[in-house]
Structures are given as C-alpha cells and as structure tokens.
Design a protein around this motif. Structure first.
Motif, PDB file in Angstrom:
ATOM      1  N   ARG A 174     -12.385   0.433   4.627  1.00  0.00           N
ATOM      2  CA  ARG A 174     -10.921   0.498   4.708  1.00  0.00           C
ATOM      3  C   ARG A 174     -10.283   0.280   3.342  1.00  0.00           C
ATOM      4  O   ARG A 174      -9.229   0.796   3.044  1.00  0.00           O
ATOM      5  CB  ARG A 174     -10.412  -0.576   5.684  1.00  0.00           C
ATOM      6  N   LYS A 180     -14.292   9.611  -0.093  1.00  0.00           N
ATOM      7  CA  LYS A 180     -14.590  10.909  -0.711  1.00  0.00           C
ATOM      8  C   LYS A 180     -14.878  10.671  -2.201  1.00  0.00           C
ATOM      9  O   LYS A 180     -15.913  10.098  -2.545  1.00  0.00           O
ATOM     10  CB  LYS A 180     -13.408  11.869  -0.495  1.00  0.00           C
ATOM     11  N   SER A 187       0.858  -1.177   0.000  1.00  0.00           N
ATOM     12  CA  SER A 187       0.000   0.000   0.000  1.00  0.00           C
ATOM     13  C   SER A 187       0.896   1.229   0.000  1.00  0.00           C
ATOM     14  O   SER A 187       1.946   1.239  -0.656  1.00  0.00           O
ATOM     15  CB  SER A 187      -0.928  -0.062   1.211  1.00  0.00           C
ATOM     16  N   TRP A 237      -5.582  15.635   7.054  1.00  0.00           N
ATOM     17  CA  TRP A 237      -6.681  16.438   6.525  1.00  0.00           C
ATOM     18  C   TRP A 237      -7.926  15.581   6.344  1.00  0.00           C
ATOM     19  O   TRP A 237      -7.854  14.346   6.327  1.00  0.00           O
ATOM     20  CB  TRP A 237      -6.307  17.091   5.193  1.00  0.00           C
ATOM     21  N   ALA A 255       2.715   3.010   2.484  1.00  0.00           N
ATOM     22  CA  ALA A 255       4.035   2.942   3.117  1.00  0.00           C
ATOM     23  C   ALA A 255       4.926   1.959   2.353  1.00  0.00           C
ATOM     24  O   ALA A 255       6.079   2.267   2.032  1.00  0.00           O
ATOM     25  CB  ALA A 255       3.897   2.536   4.578  1.00  0.00           C
ATOM     26  N   GLU A 271      -1.777  -8.408  -0.081  1.00  0.00           N
ATOM     27  CA  GLU A 271      -2.901  -9.350  -0.155  1.00  0.00           C
ATOM     28  C   GLU A 271      -4.071  -8.801  -0.958  1.00  0.00           C
ATOM     29  O   GLU A 271      -4.970  -9.535  -1.351  1.00  0.00           O
ATOM     30  CB  GLU A 271      -3.378  -9.701   1.262  1.00  0.00           C
ATOM     31  N   GLU A 272      -4.081  -7.481  -1.215  1.00  0.00           N
ATOM     32  CA  GLU A 272      -5.199  -6.912  -1.969  1.00  0.00           C
ATOM     33  C   GLU A 272      -4.983  -7.131  -3.471  1.00  0.00           C
ATOM     34  O   GLU A 272      -3.853  -7.347  -3.910  1.00  0.00           O
ATOM     35  CB  GLU A 272      -5.328  -5.416  -1.664  1.00  0.00           C
ATOM     36  N   ASP A 284       0.932   3.078   9.240  1.00  0.00           N
ATOM     37  CA  ASP A 284      -0.073   2.959  10.303  1.00  0.00           C
ATOM     38  C   ASP A 284       0.280   1.901  11.353  1.00  0.00           C
ATOM     39  O   ASP A 284      -0.228   1.937  12.466  1.00  0.00           O
ATOM     40  CB  ASP A 284      -1.436   2.552   9.708  1.00  0.00           C
ATOM     41  N   ARG A 296      -5.828   5.702  -0.057  1.00  0.00           N
ATOM     42  CA  ARG A 296      -7.078   5.437   0.656  1.00  0.00           C
ATOM     43  C   ARG A 296      -7.952   6.684   0.868  1.00  0.00           C
ATOM     44  O   ARG A 296      -9.175   6.547   0.944  1.00  0.00           O
ATOM     45  CB  ARG A 296      -6.794   4.748   2.000  1.00  0.00           C
TER      46      ARG A 296
HETATM   47  C1  FAD Z   1     -11.410   5.675   3.997  1.00  0.00           C
HETATM   48  C2  FAD Z   1     -10.103   6.292   4.437  1.00  0.00           C
HETATM   49  C3  FAD Z   1      -9.926   7.660   4.292  1.00  0.00           C
HETATM   50  C4  FAD Z   1      -8.736   8.252   4.709  1.00  0.00           C
HETATM   51  N1  FAD Z   1      -8.576   9.589   4.575  1.00  0.00           N
HETATM   52  C5  FAD Z   1      -7.451  10.177   4.979  1.00  0.00           C
HETATM   53  C6  FAD Z   1      -7.267  11.574   4.843  1.00  0.00           C
HETATM   54  O1  FAD Z   1      -8.151  12.286   4.375  1.00  0.00           O
HETATM   55  N2  FAD Z   1      -6.101  12.122   5.264  1.00  0.00           N
HETATM   56  C7  FAD Z   1      -5.080  11.361   5.805  1.00  0.00           C
HETATM   57  O2  FAD Z   1      -4.036  11.909   6.180  1.00  0.00           O
HETATM   58  N3  FAD Z   1      -5.223  10.030   5.927  1.00  0.00           N
HETATM   59  C8  FAD Z   1      -6.374   9.420   5.536  1.00  0.00           C
HETATM   60  N4  FAD Z   1      -6.522   8.069   5.668  1.00  0.00           N
HETATM   61  C9  FAD Z   1      -5.437   7.289   6.284  1.00  0.00           C
HETATM   62  C10 FAD Z   1      -4.378   6.814   5.292  1.00  0.00           C
HETATM   63  O3  FAD Z   1      -4.971   6.336   4.125  1.00  0.00           O
HETATM   64  C11 FAD Z   1      -3.558   5.735   5.956  1.00  0.00           C
HETATM   65  O4  FAD Z   1      -2.875   6.329   7.029  1.00  0.00           O
HETATM   66  C12 FAD Z   1      -2.587   5.049   5.004  1.00  0.00           C
HETATM   67  O5  FAD Z   1      -3.291   4.325   4.048  1.00  0.00           O
HETATM   68  C13 FAD Z   1      -1.662   4.105   5.754  1.00  0.00           C
HETATM   69  O6  FAD Z   1      -0.866   3.445   4.852  1.00  0.00           O
HETATM   70  P1  FAD Z   1      -0.100   2.101   5.222  1.00  0.00           P
HETATM   71  O7  FAD Z   1       0.622   1.693   3.989  1.00  0.00           O
HETATM   72  O8  FAD Z   1       0.658   2.280   6.478  1.00  0.00           O
HETATM   73  O9  FAD Z   1      -1.228   1.043   5.599  1.00  0.00           O
HETATM   74  P2  FAD Z   1      -2.455   0.479   4.761  1.00  0.00           P
HETATM   75  O10 FAD Z   1      -2.920   1.512   3.809  1.00  0.00           O
HETATM   76  O11 FAD Z   1      -3.394  -0.091   5.757  1.00  0.00           O
HETATM   77  O12 FAD Z   1      -1.836  -0.703   3.916  1.00  0.00           O
HETATM   78  C14 FAD Z   1      -1.391  -1.917   4.457  1.00  0.00           C
HETATM   79  C15 FAD Z   1      -1.459  -2.965   3.374  1.00  0.00           C
HETATM   80  O13 FAD Z   1      -0.858  -4.161   3.843  1.00  0.00           O
HETATM   81  C16 FAD Z   1      -1.670  -5.263   3.450  1.00  0.00           C
HETATM   82  N5  FAD Z   1      -1.377  -6.400   4.349  1.00  0.00           N
HETATM   83  C17 FAD Z   1      -1.636  -6.463   5.683  1.00  0.00           C
HETATM   84  N6  FAD Z   1      -1.239  -7.680   6.154  1.00  0.00           N
HETATM   85  C18 FAD Z   1      -0.738  -8.361   5.103  1.00  0.00           C
HETATM   86  C19 FAD Z   1      -0.175  -9.668   4.950  1.00  0.00           C
HETATM   87  N7  FAD Z   1      -0.047 -10.496   5.992  1.00  0.00           N
HETATM   88  N8  FAD Z   1       0.236 -10.056   3.734  1.00  0.00           N
HETATM   89  C20 FAD Z   1       0.123  -9.211   2.663  1.00  0.00           C
HETATM   90  N9  FAD Z   1      -0.403  -7.969   2.744  1.00  0.00           N
HETATM   91  C21 FAD Z   1      -0.821  -7.564   3.946  1.00  0.00           C
HETATM   92  C22 FAD Z   1      -3.084  -4.712   3.597  1.00  0.00           C
HETATM   93  O14 FAD Z   1      -4.022  -5.482   2.883  1.00  0.00           O
HETATM   94  C23 FAD Z   1      -2.904  -3.328   2.996  1.00  0.00           C
HETATM   95  O15 FAD Z   1      -3.043  -3.335   1.610  1.00  0.00           O
HETATM   96  C24 FAD Z   1      -7.707   7.442   5.261  1.00  0.00           C
HETATM   97  C25 FAD Z   1      -7.903   6.066   5.403  1.00  0.00           C
HETATM   98  C26 FAD Z   1      -9.082   5.490   5.002  1.00  0.00           C
HETATM   99  C27 FAD Z   1      -9.283   4.011   5.179  1.00  0.00           C
END
Ligand code: FAD
Length: 408
Positions: free
Chosen positions: A131, A50, A13, A324, A15, A37-38, A278, A45
């Motif tokens: 999510r 929105k 995703s 935001w 990060a 996994e997606e 996250d 996201r």
């Molecule tokens: C609906 C929504 C609206 C948002 N709006 C805002 C906003 O307006 N402003 C803002 O600052 N932030 C917003 N956010 C938050 C922001 O999108 C997240 O902080 C960000 O997506 C975090 O990214 P990440 O890569 O850490 O985690 P994630 O986006 O959660 O990605 C983690 C990925 O790892 C995958 N994964 C997990 N475990 C495994 C495994 N065992 N094997 C393989 N894959 C795995 C998951 O399926 C996922 O695809 C929003 C979030 C959502 C859900």
C-alpha cells in the motif's frame, strides 16, 4: 486581503494534496496545514506496484509536488504525524503525543489501509502487503532473481505485483480464493482473458485456492495449502483488499457507511468537515447510486471538489469512474462499474490482446473495459456520458467509426 482562518487536512496523500492545492488555486489566503503519518510528501501510489517496484523510478519522482512547490504555495506539511482524534465541539484535532491544532475547516483524506490475512505465520519476515512506498521498498529489497514469490489474492494489486515480480526474475504464483481473477471488478469473460494472459506470461495462477498458513524459521520459507501441500517461497505479497480509514471520523460521530458518507460536494454530516478520496462513500449521479472508489482519478477530482467546498464554492462532483492497470505489456482501462447489463460487445481481437468490451443496458453503454485500446475506450466514455443509443452490432463492426456514433 488577509484571512486568519486555519484549514487542516488529515492525510497527506493524493486527495489531501489536491485539497491543499485547490485551496491555494482558489485564492484562499489563510493557513493550510497538511498532516500525514507517512514520512514522504504526497506521492503517487500507482507506480508502487509497477515502475517503483521495478526500480525504474526514484522515490521523489513519485511526489505530486516537490517541497519547493509546496513552500511556494505556503502549504505547511507535517509528515510523520498521526492524528489521533477530532474534537468537533472544540474544532480541534489531536495528534500523537497530545498536541492539539485548532481548525476552522477540516478535510479528512485518510484513504485506506490493507486488509490483513489472519493466518498463522502472516507476521514472518518475507510476508508483505503493498500500500505504501515503504512496502514497495521493502519488497524490492527482498526480491532475488529466481526467487519464488507467492501472491495471495488475484485482484488488481496481486496481478500487477505478479507481473512486476515476474519481470524481476521471480517465479510468481498467484493463489485466488474465488473461481476467477479480479472477480469484484470485472466480468467473467475478462477474468478468463486475465487468466490466459498471465498464464501465457509465465505466472502460475491457482484459482479456488486459499492458503492455510505461512511457515519458516524466522523467515518465510513456504506456504501450506489447505490439503497440506506446501510450496517453497521466499516472498509473499498479500493483496486481499483494503479497509477505509474511517475510525477518526467515526469516533467523532460523523456518518459512516462503508466509508465516510459525503454528499455530491464532498461535504460530511458536519458543515465544517469535508472528506475525499478512497475513504468516502459518495453519490454518483451518472450511475444513480452511492459508491466508494479506490482510484487515482477519484482521489484527485474529489479532492478538488472538497477544497472548493471548504471555501463555500461547492460544485457537484459526478464523473464516470475510470481506472487503469498495467500488467506486463497490457494497459487495461475501465469505465463505469457495470452491474446489470443486458448485452456485451467486444470490439477488436481478444486473442491479440487489443480490444474493448462494452456493456450495454437498453442500448446505452453502462461501462467498458479495454486492453491496449484506450482510444476506443475514450470515445466509449463520451458515448456513455451522453447516453447515446448504440447497438452491439455497430460497436463490434471494425468499419464503424466510433467518433461517428457521437454525432447522434
Ligand atoms: C499499489 C497500488 C497501485 C495502484 N494503482 C492504481 C492504478 O493503476 N490506477 C488507479 O486508478 N488507482 C490505483 N491505485 C489506487 C490509488 O492510488 C488510490 O485510489 C489513491 O492513492 C487514493 O488516494 P487517497 O488520498 O484517497 O488515499 P491514500 O492514498 O490511502 O492516502 C491516505 C493518507 O492518509 C494517511 N493517514 C491515514 N490516517 C491518518 C491519520 N490518522 N493521521 C495522519 N495521516 C493519516 C495515510 O497514511 C495515507 O498517507 C493504486 C493503489 C495502490 C496501493
């Protein structure tokens, strides 16, 4: 110079995508495997609640990088692939089905998953969480003009969802168990503003209200409130927070404490494993404490930090948290995580939905929330960063030029 090392990233995703891109941007020539996994390439996201829920953007326009860009960077992306274990002794990960992949360095960017509502009827068709892209597409497909949408949880996701579903012609009802909206993130005054703002836009907001159960014959038809009252609805979206996906790291023996514990360079307790986004609990020098953030900017910038740390080019990451949200015609932005301020100062006009509220501690900005005023917020962030001494009177005075305060 060729490099025969393999760097693996779990979680494709935001990060994770930034870890992969950073490895290439920094000149890493070994193998990069990004596993998710997606079924989609790394996507944003924020649009899920929105523009994507409104149907204004296509799925692939939410991708951070199109397939060609990932191919060009020689990043091997394995989608629909769930990692089931990390074997730190063998330096291998295991994927569903049993295959193993060896790594020299590993990044864990597994993010967070929704917290489920443990009540009767929560598994009925028509009850959704929000999510993933799949969630958004499913909600969108279920929305009908004139439908009643029950939103459980008055936090960021719930409020964005209420705004978007209202725009789509639904009658949105938000039930929030606490006595104010967004209570974990904003101050009581901003909660009050949110209540008024949403109510004025037609959302039915019910505070201090939980729900007992969902009911329906094979499909959601109503919710039952604690005293037995019922509300007919055909859609419910539950937004009651997320849980960091720490289990892989935990089972592998890494240090966990509300997230994977990392240092300022995104390094875990294993020298060959970093984590970002996250899922991490990280130190923030500017705030003087450890935090776990659920924010776009953090996922990107900590991902970049983690990528550099994998290459032994670690650079401490410490930024003022920024977040935001867009709800109806309001753009909200927040800096810092204000905790124990001794004074507040509101610049602008709350009634016309254009203002910034600053939180001051000993004359220094400790955080701020803006509504439709990103310009003053940006300057506020620089004032906060520079620990500039300011007074509430100066901040509220429309004659004060915010830029001038920076020159102190
Ligand atoms: C609906 C929504 C609206 C948002 N709006 C805002 C906003 O307006 N402003 C803002 O600052 N932030 C917003 N956010 C938050 C922001 O999108 C997240 O902080 C960000 O997506 C975090 O990214 P990440 O890569 O850490 O985690 P994630 O986006 O959660 O990605 C983690 C990925 O790892 C995958 N994964 C997990 N475990 C495994 C495994 N065992 N094997 C393989 N894959 C795995 C998951 O399926 C996922 O695809 C929003 C979030 C959502 C859900």
């Amino acid at each position: 110079m060729s490099d025969d090392r393999t760097f693996v990233i779990i979680g494709a995703s935001q990060a994770g995508g930034w870890v992969a891109q950073t490895l290439r941007n920094e000149g890493f020539e070994g193998k990069v495997i990004l596993i998710g996994e997606e079924p989609y390439l790394p996507y944003e996201r924020p649009p899920l609640s929105k523009a994507a829920l409104l149907g204004e953007v296509t799925v692939d326009s939410t991708y951070f990088w199109q397939q060609e860009a990932l191919d060009e960077a020689n990043i091997e992306v394995r989608l629909n692939t769930r990692v089931t274990a990390i074997d730190r002794d063998a330096k291998e990960i295991e994927i569903e089905g049993g295959d193993r992949i060896a790594y020299d360095k590993l990044a864990i960017t597994t993010g967070a998953r929704v917290r489920k509502l443990p009540i009767e009827g929560a598994d009925l068709p028509g009850v959704f969480y929000l999510r993933t892209m799949e969630d958004t597409l499913a909600i969108r497909a279920a929305v009908k003009d004139g439908a009643t949408a029950m939103i459980v949880g008055g936090g960021w996701i719930g409020l964005e969802c209420a705004a978007t579903l209202t725009k789509l012609g639904c009658k949105s009802i938000v039930v929030e168990a606490a006595d104010r909206l967004c209570g974990r993130a904003v101050t009581p005054e901003i909660s009050d503003w949110m209540y008024k703002f949403h109510t004025e836009h037609g959302v039915d907001v019910r505070l201090s209200t939980g729900i007992e159960k969902f009911e329906g014959n094979g499909q959601l038809e109503r919710v039952v409130l604690p005293g037995g009252d019922t509300i007919d609805c055909s859609i419910a979206v539950v937004g009651i927070g997320v849980i960091p996906n720490v289990e892989l790291a935990q089972d592998a023996g890494l240090e966990i404490d509300n997230g994977i514990v990392v240092d300022e360079c995104a390094r875990t307790s294993d020298p060959d494993i970093v984590a970002a986004g996250d899922v991490t609990n990280h130190p923030n020098d500017l705030l003087g404490r450890r935090i776990r953030l659920e924010s776009y900017e953090n996922a990107q910038n900590q991902g970049i930090t983690a990528g550099k740390a994998m290459l032994d080019k670690a650079e401490p990451y410490s930024e003022i948290p920024w977040f935001w949200s867009d709800q109806f015609d309001a753009n909200l932005q927040m800096i810092g995580l204000p905790q124990d301020w001794d004074e507040t100062a509101t610049r602008g006009d709350e009634a016309s939905n254009e203002f910034v509220t600053f939180y001051l501690k000993d004359g220094i900005i400790d955080g701020a929330i803006s509504v439709n005023n990103p310009r003053d917020l940006r300057v506020g962030k620089r004032l906060m960063q520079g620990k500039k001494q300011v007074t509430a009177a100066e901040l509220v005075d429309p004659e004060t030029k915010m830029q001038a305060l920076l020159k102190r």
